[in-house]
Motif scaffolding. Structure first.
Motif, PDB file in Angstrom:
ATOM      1  N   GLN A 139       0.817  -1.197   0.000  1.00  0.00           N
ATOM      2  CA  GLN A 139       0.000   0.000   0.000  1.00  0.00           C
ATOM      3  C   GLN A 139       0.864   1.267   0.000  1.00  0.00           C
ATOM      4  OE1 GLN A 139      -2.535  -0.356   3.412  1.00  0.00           O
ATOM      5  NE2 GLN A 139      -3.542  -2.236   2.671  1.00  0.00           N
ATOM      6  N   SER A 140       2.036   1.187   0.622  1.00  0.00           N
ATOM      7  CA  SER A 140       2.939   2.336   0.680  1.00  0.00           C
ATOM      8  C   SER A 140       4.351   1.820   0.969  1.00  0.00           C
ATOM      9  CB  SER A 140       2.507   3.329   1.775  1.00  0.00           C
ATOM     10  OG  SER A 140       2.592   2.711   3.051  1.00  0.00           O
ATOM     11  N   GLU A 141       5.292   2.761   0.921  1.00  0.00           N
ATOM     12  CA  GLU A 141       6.675   2.358   1.214  1.00  0.00           C
ATOM     13  C   GLU A 141       6.822   1.990   2.689  1.00  0.00           C
ATOM     14  OE1 GLU A 141       8.881   6.604   2.119  1.00  0.00           O
ATOM     15  OE2 GLU A 141       8.853   5.899   0.032  1.00  0.00           O
ATOM     16  N   ASP A 142       6.063   2.652   3.567  1.00  0.00           N
ATOM     17  CA  ASP A 142       6.106   2.270   4.981  1.00  0.00           C
ATOM     18  C   ASP A 142       5.589   0.857   5.180  1.00  0.00           C
ATOM     19  OD1 ASP A 142       7.135   4.688   5.688  1.00  0.00           O
ATOM     20  OD2 ASP A 142       5.201   5.570   6.230  1.00  0.00           O
ATOM     21  N   HIS A 143       4.549   0.489   4.424  1.00  0.00           N
ATOM     22  CA  HIS A 143       4.014  -0.875   4.499  1.00  0.00           C
ATOM     23  C   HIS A 143       5.089  -1.896   4.096  1.00  0.00           C
ATOM     24  CE1 HIS A 143       0.870  -4.015   3.001  1.00  0.00           C
ATOM     25  NE2 HIS A 143       1.395  -4.346   4.184  1.00  0.00           N
ATOM     26  N   ALA A 144       5.829  -1.566   3.042  1.00  0.00           N
ATOM     27  CA  ALA A 144       6.889  -2.462   2.561  1.00  0.00           C
ATOM     28  C   ALA A 144       7.997  -2.604   3.615  1.00  0.00           C
ATOM     29  CB  ALA A 144       7.461  -1.928   1.247  1.00  0.00           C
ATOM     30  N   LEU A 145       8.365  -1.488   4.232  1.00  0.00           N
ATOM     31  CA  LEU A 145       9.429  -1.546   5.256  1.00  0.00           C
ATOM     32  C   LEU A 145       8.985  -2.349   6.468  1.00  0.00           C
ATOM     33  CD1 LEU A 145      10.748   2.139   5.103  1.00  0.00           C
ATOM     34  CD2 LEU A 145      11.939   0.091   4.306  1.00  0.00           C
ATOM     35  N   ARG A 146       7.705  -2.134   6.895  1.00  0.00           N
ATOM     36  CA  ARG A 146       7.215  -2.876   8.049  1.00  0.00           C
ATOM     37  C   ARG A 146       7.152  -4.366   7.761  1.00  0.00           C
ATOM     38  NH1 ARG A 146       3.487   1.345   8.451  1.00  0.00           N
ATOM     39  NH2 ARG A 146       1.854  -0.015   7.570  1.00  0.00           N
ATOM     40  N   HIS A 147       6.754  -4.722   6.539  1.00  0.00           N
ATOM     41  CA  HIS A 147       6.652  -6.130   6.178  1.00  0.00           C
ATOM     42  C   HIS A 147       8.022  -6.804   6.208  1.00  0.00           C
ATOM     43  CE1 HIS A 147       4.923  -9.695   4.314  1.00  0.00           C
ATOM     44  NE2 HIS A 147       6.015  -9.722   3.526  1.00  0.00           N
ATOM     45  N   LEU A 148       9.021  -6.145   5.650  1.00  0.00           N
ATOM     46  CA  LEU A 148      10.370  -6.730   5.650  1.00  0.00           C
ATOM     47  C   LEU A 148      10.890  -6.851   7.082  1.00  0.00           C
ATOM     48  CD1 LEU A 148      12.862  -7.790   4.237  1.00  0.00           C
ATOM     49  CD2 LEU A 148      13.620  -5.434   3.835  1.00  0.00           C
ATOM     50  N   GLY A 149      10.596  -5.849   7.914  1.00  0.00           N
ATOM     51  CA  GLY A 149      11.026  -5.924   9.307  1.00  0.00           C
ATOM     52  C   GLY A 149      10.352  -7.052  10.060  1.00  0.00           C
ATOM     53  N   ASN A 150       9.039  -7.244   9.806  1.00  0.00           N
ATOM     54  CA  ASN A 150       8.330  -8.331  10.481  1.00  0.00           C
ATOM     55  C   ASN A 150       8.862  -9.694  10.058  1.00  0.00           C
ATOM     56  OD1 ASN A 150       6.716  -6.503  11.840  1.00  0.00           O
ATOM     57  ND2 ASN A 150       5.118  -6.525  10.256  1.00  0.00           N
ATOM     58  N   VAL A 151       9.106  -9.850   8.774  1.00  0.00           N
ATOM     59  CA  VAL A 151       9.643 -11.122   8.269  1.00  0.00           C
ATOM     60  C   VAL A 151      11.030 -11.389   8.864  1.00  0.00           C
ATOM     61  CG1 VAL A 151      10.417 -12.344   6.197  1.00  0.00           C
ATOM     62  CG2 VAL A 151       8.290 -11.032   6.146  1.00  0.00           C
ATOM     63  N   PHE A 152      11.836 -10.348   8.962  1.00  0.00           N
ATOM     64  CA  PHE A 152      13.179 -10.488   9.527  1.00  0.00           C
ATOM     65  C   PHE A 152      13.096 -10.935  10.991  1.00  0.00           C
ATOM     66  CE2 PHE A 152      16.994  -9.047  11.648  1.00  0.00           C
ATOM     67  CZ  PHE A 152      18.015  -9.320  10.742  1.00  0.00           C
ATOM     68  N   ASN A 153      12.231 -10.279  11.759  1.00  0.00           N
ATOM     69  CA  ASN A 153      12.090 -10.643  13.173  1.00  0.00           C
ATOM     70  C   ASN A 153      11.574 -12.067  13.343  1.00  0.00           C
ATOM     71  OD1 ASN A 153      12.998  -8.183  14.092  1.00  0.00           O
ATOM     72  ND2 ASN A 153      10.954  -7.287  14.190  1.00  0.00           N
ATOM     73  N   GLU A 154      10.719 -12.491  12.441  1.00  0.00           N
ATOM     74  CA  GLU A 154      10.133 -13.824  12.533  1.00  0.00           C
ATOM     75  C   GLU A 154      11.138 -14.910  12.200  1.00  0.00           C
ATOM     76  OE1 GLU A 154       6.795 -16.509  10.151  1.00  0.00           O
ATOM     77  OE2 GLU A 154       6.863 -14.343   9.884  1.00  0.00           O
ATOM     78  N   CYS A 155      11.901 -14.717  11.146  1.00  0.00           N
ATOM     79  CA  CYS A 155      12.797 -15.783  10.670  1.00  0.00           C
ATOM     80  C   CYS A 155      14.244 -15.648  11.158  1.00  0.00           C
ATOM     81  CB  CYS A 155      12.792 -15.820   9.132  1.00  0.00           C
ATOM     82  SG  CYS A 155      11.187 -16.211   8.415  1.00  0.00           S
ATOM     83  N   VAL A 156      14.696 -14.447  11.492  1.00  0.00           N
ATOM     84  CA  VAL A 156      16.079 -14.227  11.930  1.00  0.00           C
ATOM     85  C   VAL A 156      16.116 -13.876  13.417  1.00  0.00           C
ATOM     86  CG1 VAL A 156      18.197 -12.902  11.576  1.00  0.00           C
ATOM     87  CG2 VAL A 156      16.751 -13.497   9.619  1.00  0.00           C
TER      88      VAL A 156
END
Length: 490
Positions: free
Chosen positions: A406-423
């Motif tokens: 939806q926005s660049e902030d959405h993209a950043l939050r998604h990558l951060g969430n995935v990182f926290n989940e898997c790393v």
């Protein structure tokens, strides 16, 4: 470059090395200071000794010149003054050929000798100063014998003309040695002779009295050492043993002074006729030895070493953690991204077309997110790098439109969430996420720094460890990970 891991054994070795370096530094510095002080002391005390000898010579020279006219009542006062100013053991005045006046320094006993002819000699004993030792065991007969012997010797050895006061050696028939400062004057009708007598040790002590014993030694010798004072005494006794008169001067110099260092040995006076020499040897004061026995100095040095070790350890650990971090010192903008795209994929740069959309199937795919995280983990486990999402393998700019954020902030939050989940959030401080536009298209940029801890990615119920090899990321086996695990040890 391989990092050196921190261990307590290395810390102990570092502490020992620093201590040895500090000790070596102190030894060198103290040696330099000792040499400077020794040189200063040698010059100062040699001049002081020469001045002392010169003053005594002037005094006895004055008495010799005035002796022909000085009244007998004033002669004793002059002799006592000469004793007091020179600290001699005896003063002897021969006012003519048939008289001798001697005063012993410590007791103040006066011996007057007069030759009355036909081998007859009369003596007079009196006390003119001192502490009254004449009645307390002083050997008066020995004083008489000394007076007679000295008078006979001086009448033979002294020239019959005015001369400068000289230093000489004298030995009595009993073998007793004296240092003699004497002069004869023939200004009047009869020659007047004035002589000061010192025991060799007393003479040297007179010269070195103001000198620190551990710093300067004085020697009095004629061919072989006959007397030593101050710092050389111990070495002299070790060399002499029972033969206190048979020590060679060269051997003693080797033992008490630095051999060959002429700035540490100086001749104060030398009589050419008698061979008598007065020599100073300037020695080190043992500054380092003294410091090492001082608790305050040892505690100060210990504190300094502890602080230094702590500082070195802190700097070492900081450099170990940060020296190879990939930390671009530029602003993440279009120019920065365009430069990396032109550079192409390599050890520190990787491109991914999308974050979550599989372009082949047209559907969202978890493996796309895992692929991005694999590259980021590989950068953190190696030497850092930059992950750019929205760029194809060949460098074409695709943007994040296929991911439908939806926005660049959405993209950043998604990558951060995935990182926290898997790393895991523990390693998020090694990642800096940015969004930027290039050619009108949205991109994600992840700056990854090298981590001081191993970074694992969890997927399919398993943890995986990736490192960077050229332009690709490679998973390591347990054995391979063990081989490189030392670099993560703190």
């Amino acid at each position: 470059m391989k990092r050196i891991p921190f261990t307590y054994s290395r810390l102990f070795a570092l502490t020992v090395l620093l201590g040895l370096c500090l000790l070596l530094f102190l030894m060198i510095q103290m040696r330099l200071v000792e040499r400077q002080l020794a040189g200063l002391a040698l010059g100062y005390f040699s001049d002081n000794a020469r001045t002392s000898i010169q003053n005594v010579q002037e005094n006895i020279g004055r008495l010799a010149r005035d002796g022909a006219s000085i009244p007998d009542s004033a002669l004793v006062d002059e002799m006592l003054f000469l004793l007091e100013s020179s600290h001699a053991g005896y003063v002897l005045v021969l006012p003519g050929h048939n008289r001798a006046e001697l005063i012993e320094g410590e007791s103040g006993v006066r011996v007057s000798m007069t030759e009355e002819g036909e081998g007859k000699v009369s003596y007079g004993i009196s006390e003119v100063g001192g502490t009254g030792a004449a009645s307390g065991g002083l050997d008066v007969e020995e004083l008489k014998e000394l007076t007679s012997t000295m008078r006979a010797n001086l009448m033979l050895v002294l020239p019959a003309a005015d001369t400068t006061p000289v230093i000489d050696l004298m030995r009595t028939p009993e073998g007793k040695r004296f240092v003699m400062l004497h002069v004869r004057s023939t200004a009047g009708s009869e020659p007047v002779t004035v002589c000061l007598l010192f025991l060799p040790e007393k003479f040297l002590n007179r010269l070195v009295a103001p000198i620190p014993m551990q710093m300067t030694a004085a020697l009095l010798q004629q061919d072989r050492v006959i007397a030593v004072s101050a710092g050389a005494g111990k070495a002299f006794r070790e060399l002499a043993g029972n033969d206190m008169r048979g020590v060679n001067l060269v051997d003693l110099l080797e033992k008490v002074g630095p051999a060959g260092e002429l700035d540490h040995v100086e001749t104060v006076t030398e009589e050419m006729n008698s061979g008598l020499r007065v020599i100073f040897i300037s020695q080190g004061m043992g500054l380092l030895k003294g410091l090492l026995t001082t608790p305050l100095f040892l505690s100060s040095v210990g504190g300094f070493v502890v602080v230094l070790v702590a500082l070195v350890l802190a700097i070492s650990r900081y450099l170990t953690r940060h020296r190879r971090y990939y930390r671009p010192e530029v602003k993440v903008d279009a120019d920065f991204v365009r430069k990396l795209i032109r550079q192409g994929e390599g050890m520190h740069v990787e491109f991914k077309s999308t974050l979550r959309q599989n372009l082949l199937s047209g559907k969202r795919d978890k493996s796309m997110e895992i692929a991005v995280l694999k590259g980021m983990c590989a950068f953190m486990n190696t030497s850092g790098g930059t992950m750019i999402v929205g760029v194809g393998d060949s460098g074409e700019v695709l943007g994040l439109e296929p991911d439908e954020f939806q926005s660049e902030d959405h993209a950043l939050r998604h990558l951060g969430n995935v990182f926290n989940e898997c790393v895991g959030p523990r390693h998020f401080n090694c990642v800096s996420l940015h969004a930027c536009k290039l050619d009108g298209k949205q991109l994600l940029v992840a700056l990854c720094r090298q981590s001081t801890y191993p970074v694992f990615i969890r997927y399919q119920s398993t943890e995986h460890f990736y490192v960077r090899q050229g332009p690709s990321s490679r998973s390591l086996s347990i054995g391979e990970f063990w081989e490189i695990s030392d670099k993560f040890k703190r």
